[in-house]
Write a protein that holds these residues in place. Structure first.
Motif, PDB file in Angstrom:
ATOM      1  N   HIS A 164      49.982  83.385  72.777  1.00 42.15           N
ATOM      2  CA  HIS A 164      48.675  83.418  72.119  1.00 42.15           C
ATOM      3  C   HIS A 164      48.368  82.005  71.647  1.00 42.15           C
ATOM      4  O   HIS A 164      49.190  81.393  70.959  1.00 42.15           O
ATOM      5  N   PHE A 165      47.202  81.535  72.003  1.00 36.40           N
ATOM      6  CA  PHE A 165      46.851  80.144  71.737  1.00 36.40           C
ATOM      7  C   PHE A 165      45.945  79.984  70.528  1.00 36.40           C
ATOM      8  O   PHE A 165      45.104  80.850  70.241  1.00 36.40           O
ATOM      9  N   GLY A 166      46.099  78.851  69.846  1.00 37.32           N
ATOM     10  CA  GLY A 166      45.163  78.451  68.813  1.00 37.32           C
ATOM     11  C   GLY A 166      43.964  77.733  69.413  1.00 37.32           C
ATOM     12  O   GLY A 166      43.882  77.544  70.635  1.00 37.32           O
ATOM     13  N   ASP A 167      43.053  77.323  68.540  1.00 34.35           N
ATOM     14  CA  ASP A 167      41.845  76.628  68.987  1.00 34.35           C
ATOM     15  C   ASP A 167      42.112  75.184  69.410  1.00 34.35           C
ATOM     16  O   ASP A 167      41.289  74.565  70.072  1.00 34.35           O
ATOM     17  N   GLN A 203      35.789  78.294  72.413  1.00 35.30           N
ATOM     18  CA  GLN A 203      36.812  79.242  71.969  1.00 35.30           C
ATOM     19  C   GLN A 203      38.192  78.844  72.486  1.00 35.30           C
ATOM     20  O   GLN A 203      38.337  77.940  73.296  1.00 35.30           O
ATOM     21  N   HIS A 204      39.197  79.551  71.985  1.00 34.35           N
ATOM     22  CA  HIS A 204      40.553  79.254  72.417  1.00 34.35           C
ATOM     23  C   HIS A 204      40.885  79.983  73.719  1.00 34.35           C
ATOM     24  O   HIS A 204      40.161  80.885  74.128  1.00 34.35           O
ATOM     25  N   LEU A 205      41.960  79.572  74.332  1.00 35.64           N
ATOM     26  CA  LEU A 205      42.454  80.242  75.528  1.00 35.64           C
ATOM     27  C   LEU A 205      42.809  81.690  75.207  1.00 35.64           C
ATOM     28  O   LEU A 205      43.500  81.972  74.239  1.00 35.64           O
ATOM     29  N   TYR A 222      44.357  82.903  82.237  1.00 34.44           N
ATOM     30  CA  TYR A 222      43.762  82.721  80.923  1.00 34.44           C
ATOM     31  C   TYR A 222      42.307  82.295  81.111  1.00 34.44           C
ATOM     32  O   TYR A 222      41.955  81.625  82.084  1.00 34.44           O
TER      33      TYR A 222
END
Lengths: 115, 113
Positions: free
Chosen positions: B103-106, A42-44, A36
């Motif tokens: 899937h990741f959030g912020d 920003q997010h992963l 990742y």
């Protein structure tokens, strides 16, 4: 218990240099492997993944990783880095075939690419 | 397209207060995970839901931490009687099922004063 080790905490490269980030994991069973990336603010985001098949995996933005089972490694590579690759990179594993596959992450590698 | 949404983005609380962090996963995603990321470290697993069922809470650090997902969609992570060591970024992730990429959030950055 699973564990993931990323050997380099900070890497500084000039643009066009080649990149290799090390990742080793410890787990007795069959695993899925992931890289990742987290760009500043920003997010992963998933960069690439290995579930099965060809151990050389190609991801987005020219990144690739090679799964070497005998070495429990999944190193990330890119032949020529760009300034926009500046980010933090996380290697992660989970157990294949189990529901509830929580990820075990390494400590991350901060990459800075100098223009 | 809509990704994983977390709120608030930042939360400051005094030690001893209760906090609630919200996660809105991608529509249709069965699996939902919470992780805690301390400064300079990788994310660490807290808990996992499959639909509304909490199937794994082995990563919750104490009984002050509680998570729920009552209708199998939005999830809330609650921390009671917060302590300074609870300061971290709390990440939520969702996936179609437990074997698909997450899937990741912020994240929510929690600071306990």
């Amino acid at each position: 218990a699973q564990s993931v080790s990323q050997h380099n905490h900070h890497v500084i490269l000039s643009e066009a240099a080649s990149l290799e980030l090390g990742c080793n994991y410890s787990y007795g069973g069959t695993v899925n492997l992931f890289w990742y990336v987290q760009y500043p603010g920003q997010h992963l985001q998933l960069l690439l993944k290995y579930f099965s098949g060809d151990p050389l995996v190609k991801g987005i933005k020219g990144f690739e990783a090679e799964f070497i089972k005998s070495k429990f490694s999944f190193n990330l590579r890119k032949p020529s880095v760009q300034w926009s690759d500046t980010a933090e990179y996380f290697c992660a594993v989970n157990s294949r075939g189990n529901a509830g596959n929580m990820l075990t992450f390494g400590g991350g590698t901060r990459l800075m690419v100098k223009p | 397209g809509a990704g994983v949404s977390q709120s608030p983005r930042y939360k400051v609380a005094k030690r001893g207060q209760d906090v609630a962090l919200r996660c809105d996963p991608i529509s249709g995603h069965v699996s939902l995970f919470w992780y805690q990321q301390a400064l300079g470290q990788g994310p660490e697993f807290l808990t996992y839901f499959q639909n509304e069922a909490q199937l794994d809470k082995s990563g919750l650090p104490s009984d002050r931490f509680f998570a729920e997902r009552p209708e199998g969609s939005v999830s809330t992570l609650k921390i009671q009687r917060t302590q300074q060591e609870d300061s971290a970024v709390y990440l939520c992730a969702s996936s179609l099922d437990g074997n698909q990429p997450q899937h990741f959030g912020d994240g929510t950055r929690l600071s306990i004063l």
